[in-house]
Scaffold this active site. Structure first.
Site, PDB file in Angstrom:
ATOM      1  N   HIS A  77     -29.805  -1.091   8.959  1.00 14.71           N
ATOM      2  CA  HIS A  77     -29.144   0.154   8.549  1.00 14.71           C
ATOM      3  C   HIS A  77     -28.535  -0.018   7.172  1.00 14.71           C
ATOM      4  CE1 HIS A  77     -26.682   3.705   8.427  1.00 14.71           C
ATOM      5  NE2 HIS A  77     -25.599   2.967   8.286  1.00 14.71           N
TER       6      HIS A  77
ATOM      7  N   CYS B 169     -26.184   2.150   4.228  1.00 15.55           N
ATOM      8  CA  CYS B 169     -25.350   3.340   4.067  1.00 15.55           C
ATOM      9  C   CYS B 169     -25.507   3.975   2.696  1.00 15.55           C
ATOM     10  CB  CYS B 169     -23.888   3.007   4.244  1.00 15.55           C
ATOM     11  SG  CYS B 169     -23.484   2.306   5.803  1.00 15.55           S
TER      12      CYS B 169
ATOM     13  N   GLU C 221     -25.568  -2.994  -3.372  1.00 16.05           N
ATOM     14  CA  GLU C 221     -24.376  -3.266  -4.172  1.00 16.05           C
ATOM     15  C   GLU C 221     -24.480  -4.587  -4.933  1.00 16.05           C
ATOM     16  OE1 GLU C 221     -20.938  -2.400  -1.824  1.00 16.05           O
ATOM     17  OE2 GLU C 221     -19.954  -4.161  -2.653  1.00 16.05           O
TER      18      GLU C 221
ATOM     19  N   ARG D 209      -7.957   4.810   0.515  1.00 13.40           N
ATOM     20  CA  ARG D 209      -8.658   3.831   1.346  1.00 13.40           C
ATOM     21  C   ARG D 209      -8.628   2.438   0.709  1.00 13.40           C
ATOM     22  NH1 ARG D 209     -13.040   4.832   4.680  1.00 13.40           N
ATOM     23  NH2 ARG D 209     -13.770   2.935   5.657  1.00 13.40           N
TER      24      ARG D 209
ATOM     25  N   HIS E 289     -19.601  12.745   8.470  1.00 15.49           N
ATOM     26  CA  HIS E 289     -18.312  13.079   7.867  1.00 15.49           C
ATOM     27  C   HIS E 289     -18.027  14.579   7.843  1.00 15.49           C
ATOM     28  CE1 HIS E 289     -19.150   9.052   6.140  1.00 15.49           C
ATOM     29  NE2 HIS E 289     -17.919   8.888   6.568  1.00 15.49           N
TER      30      HIS E 289
ATOM     31  N   ARG F 271       0.832  -1.219   0.000  1.00 14.30           N
ATOM     32  CA  ARG F 271       0.000   0.000   0.000  1.00 14.30           C
ATOM     33  C   ARG F 271       0.864   1.267   0.000  1.00 14.30           C
ATOM     34  NH1 ARG F 271      -3.766  -0.645   4.927  1.00 14.30           N
ATOM     35  NH2 ARG F 271      -2.011  -1.879   5.692  1.00 14.30           N
TER      36      ARG F 271
HETATM   37 ZN   LIG Z   1     -23.725   3.510   7.447  1.00 13.17          ZN
END
Ligand SMILES: [Zn+2]
Length: 764
Positions: free
Chosen positions: A647, A649, A611, A521, A701, A17
């Site tokens: 939940h 995202c 996804e 990331r 964020h 990385r």
């Molecule tokens: Zn979340």
């Protein structure tokens, strides 16, 4: 007619990385730009050499990016949002990072460009923005510089361009609405200029990526392909590349294009080599994407050899990766902790390059009537064929449970309307209940503690004692803040998927299997190698301990089966649905245990549900049906009075709204802090039908804590769409990456905003 081997791109992040660390050092001012540039150059050279040494014929250039390759394309086309322009005349890396990360100006944060999932992968790209007055021109010479770099090292270079129509499709219109396709003529003039320069560098082939061809496109977008490639063809040879799904539905258009070859992903969704061979013009190259760029299993090369053999001598054939190796870890050789017989099942990017070479060699030898190489291919896969005998793979009890799966309920006992009364009576929560999504800040100390435990530097007793102390602190803080539903804070979890993988049978872990997620990331997905089962409770010790400290209800947080599967490297010998069902039964056991110990609220996180959605609408229904079934099996055991939360995202879910309803969760929390009208209407639709909902009321964020007044405004806005009995007050995601001071400040304002509104008699 030699068969050529190529890759569609190589991972850019580096074996250790290196790019990640270089970027982060650069952003923190620890290294200068010239050092960053040097590290980039070293990585590119190393990656080209690794591919060449493995036997790859055409070396891809243009896959390297400082943040994201779509963003590099935007820079090249001079598509830079005004808010990110620097004062200097020439754009530089500062501009690029302003677009991707935002920046502060006069103490105000200028937001970055939006980030979006790259098709159905876990990679995120920077969304291009188009304005009404958009003008493209050639800017940012990174691609050409890198080509010169590779040419000077005597490589046979195949530049990669993101195709113009995919580029327009992937972007979004800002401000005044207009048709993105109207930008095409101007855009094509820049592409023409780029191809001219490539031609002047004696480039033979260009890989032009048009991945959107796997989607079901509107007619005017498809039609645009005809004129586009009519215009672009002629300067250099174009290999049109598609990936992540098949393109059979588009063959009528594709076969009319003025191109010189087509790359098809034959791994993702049913290969049909005879059809492609029959339909594609005779003079075209067919590039067969048969080495999976998205998983880490060895390829059954002999199988592909048999399928591709009939084409040898019949048409120009290339062998390639299904998509870019961007989605694969780099080198299996540095894994030292995998058991030898297990390690033999895998191939990372470097090994996959060798696979491409082996297949090319065998096919070329066949052309010369030499069959010795066929045996090498069979030999190569022996270890994987023997896998079926491995006790690490097959578990007879798991098989039995799956066979009997229809004997357990696939839905809750009573409908939501009945459950809600029981739950409200039992939980006795105030109106507008406040809660969090699950994780609390993971301090350096917590990470260090886990690291020391993992490396046997402290014993289990000490570790558990320390984790419990953190849980205690987190409970005390939540009580002080006055939250209504508490969580244990997850200090024991390194990652929401890895943690469960480590505690279930059927998983293994790599040391360096990193894959870029976005920018600097990276993620290190667990590998599912066998049947999945749970030997003992995973979370109960921590969650029960948390509950013993407070009279307020604790919400137990578990990662859902679909998410665990999609954020792992799955096995390929059984269907995805079967893997997900095995996971569902394991998590179901955990749900049963939590309830048994008196946990009255259980949240199943499914951020990856969306996804997994197939790229073609026509395939989506089937997926959603089983994904919903998997969720319902996970939670169907609980009593009506136990409240199930989920939940997710993401905020774009209007297209799968009915599926979200079909999950039949009692409460859903979603990432909706930046909600627009469309989003709110979607929410209204949910709450009209059933469910309670917690649309995140602030963006975790954002560097500035939201004020009480801002939050009141936000809640009032939501109350116009959601009945007050159905609205939960929570942030939009977990707080793991945040600091304690900002977390306390934000949550304190959130709780006081909710309390204030409750008191007001005019609450609608
Ligand atoms: Zn979340």
């Amino acid at each position: 007619m030699t068969i050529i081997g190529h890759t569609l791109g190589f991972p850019r992040i580096g074996l250790h990385r290196e790019l990640k660390y270089a970027l982060e050092y650069y952003w923190n001012g620890k290294i200068k730009e010239n050092k960053l540039l040097e590290i980039g150059r070293t990585l590119r050279r190393r990656h080209w050499k690794q591919q060449k040494d493995s036997g790859i014929d055409w070396i891809p250039v243009g896959d390297f990016a400082w943040y994201d390759h779509v963003l590099t394309t935007s820079m090249m086309l001079n598509n830079i949002p005004n808010r990110h322009r620097t004062d200097q005349e020439n754009d530089n890396l500062t501009t690029l990072f302003r677009i991707s990360r935002g920046y502060s100006f006069n103490k105000k944060l200028i937001p970055p460009a939006e980030m979006k999932k790259w098709f159905n992968t876990n990679y995120h790209y920077i969304v291009p923005e188009f304005v009404h007055t958009q003008e493209f021109r050639l800017n940012w010479m990174q691609l050409f510089d890198e080509i010169d770099e590779a040419l000077s090292l005597k490589y046979t270079v195949k530049p990669i361009l993101l195709g113009p129509i995919s580029y327009l499709w992937l972007g979004k219109v800002k401000g005044k609405k207009f048709d993105r396709l109207s930008l095409l003529p101007n855009l094509l003039s820049v592409y023409q200029e780029i191809l001219d320069i490539l031609s002047s560098k004696n480039i033979d082939w260009v890989q032009i990526d048009e991945p959107i061809l796997v989607l079901e496109l509107p007619f005017q977008w498809l039609e645009a392909y005809l004129s586009t490639y009519e215009q672009l063809h002629g300067t250099v040879k174009l290999l049109l590349t598609t990936y992540f799904d098949n393109i059979y539905h588009q063959l009528d258009i594709i076969t009319q294009l003025k191109i010189d070859g087509l790359h098809a992903d034959l791994v993702s969704n049913s290969d049909n080599i005879p059809l492609l061979h029959a339909q594609l013009p005779k003079h075209w190259v067919l590039s067969a994407g048969v080495i999976n760029g998205r998983n880490i299993w060895k390829t059954n090369l002999h199988n592909w050899f048999k399928k591709l053999s009939p084409l040898v001598g019949e048409r120009k054939l290339w062998i390639g990766s299904s998509c870019s190796f961007l989605h694969s870890p780099i080198d299996l050789n540095i894994e030292t902790k995998l058991k030898k017989h297990i390690k033999e099942w895998f191939a990372f990017a470097v090994q996959k390059c060798c696979e491409i070479k082996m297949l090319c060699t065998a096919l070329n030898a066949k052309y010369a009537d030499d069959s010795t190489h066929e045996d090498i291919l069979s030999e190569y896969y022996v270890s994987n064929n023997l896998r079926s005998d491995s006790s690490a793979i097959y578990n007879i009890q798991v098989k039995k449970r799956l066979e009997d799966i229809n004997e357990i309920a696939h839905s809750r006992c009573a409908p939501y309307a009945t459950r809600v009364t029981l739950q409200h009576k039992k939980l006795n929560l105030p109106l507008l209940p406040t809660t969090t999504i699950g994780s609390f800040p993971q301090t350096k100390e917590i990470r260090k503690l886990r690291f020391r435990f993992k490396n046997n530097q402290i014993n289990k007793e000490d570790y558990h004692l320390n984790i419990k102390n953190y849980i205690k602190e987190i409970i005390i803080e939540q009580e002080k803040l006055g939250l209504d539903v508490l969580v244990h804070g997850e200090p024991e979890r390194n990652d929401m998927v890895e943690y469960f993988g480590e505690n279930l049978n059927g998983f293994i872990f790599t040391q360096n299997g990193w894959v870029q997620s976005y920018g600097s990331r990276c993620v290190k997905p667990p590998v599912i190698i066998g049947d999945i089962s749970r030997s003992k409770p995973i979370t109960t010790e921590w969650i029960n301990y948390a509950q013993s400290l407070t009279k307020k209800p604790i919400k137990g947080i578990l990662t859902g089966p679909v998410t665990i599967m999609y954020w792992s490297f799955p096995r390929e010998d059984i269907q995805r649905k079967t893997i997900a069902l095995q996971l569902a039964l394991s998590i179901r056991d955990e749900v049963i245990d939590l309830e048994k110990f008196g946990i009255g609220i259980i949240q199943i996180d499914e951020p990856a549900l969306r996804e997994g959605l197939p790229l073609k609408h026509s395939d989506q229904k089937k997926y959603l049906e089983w994904a919903i079934d998997v969720f319902r099996i996970t939670v169907s055991s609980v009593k009506d009075e136990t409240q199930i939360h989920t939940h997710m995202c993401y905020s774009e879910f209007s297209d799968i709204m009915d599926s979200i309803l079909a999950l039949d969760a009692d409460v859903i929390s979603i990432e909706a802090s930046r909600s627009d009208e469309k989003m709110l209407q979607s929410i209204q639709y949910v709450t009209k039908n059933l469910n309670e909902i917690g649309p995140g009321i602030y963006d975790i964020h954002s560097p500035n804590a939201p004020t009480q007044n801002e939050l009141i405004t936000k809640i009032n806005q939501l109350l116009k769409y959601i009945p007050k009995q159905r609205l939960w007050i929570n942030p939009d995601c977990g707080l793991k990456t945040r600091s304690w001071p900002e977390t306390k400040q934000s949550l304190s304002n959130m709780v006081s905003a909710a309390k204030l509104l409750r008191k007001q008699s005019y609450l609608p």
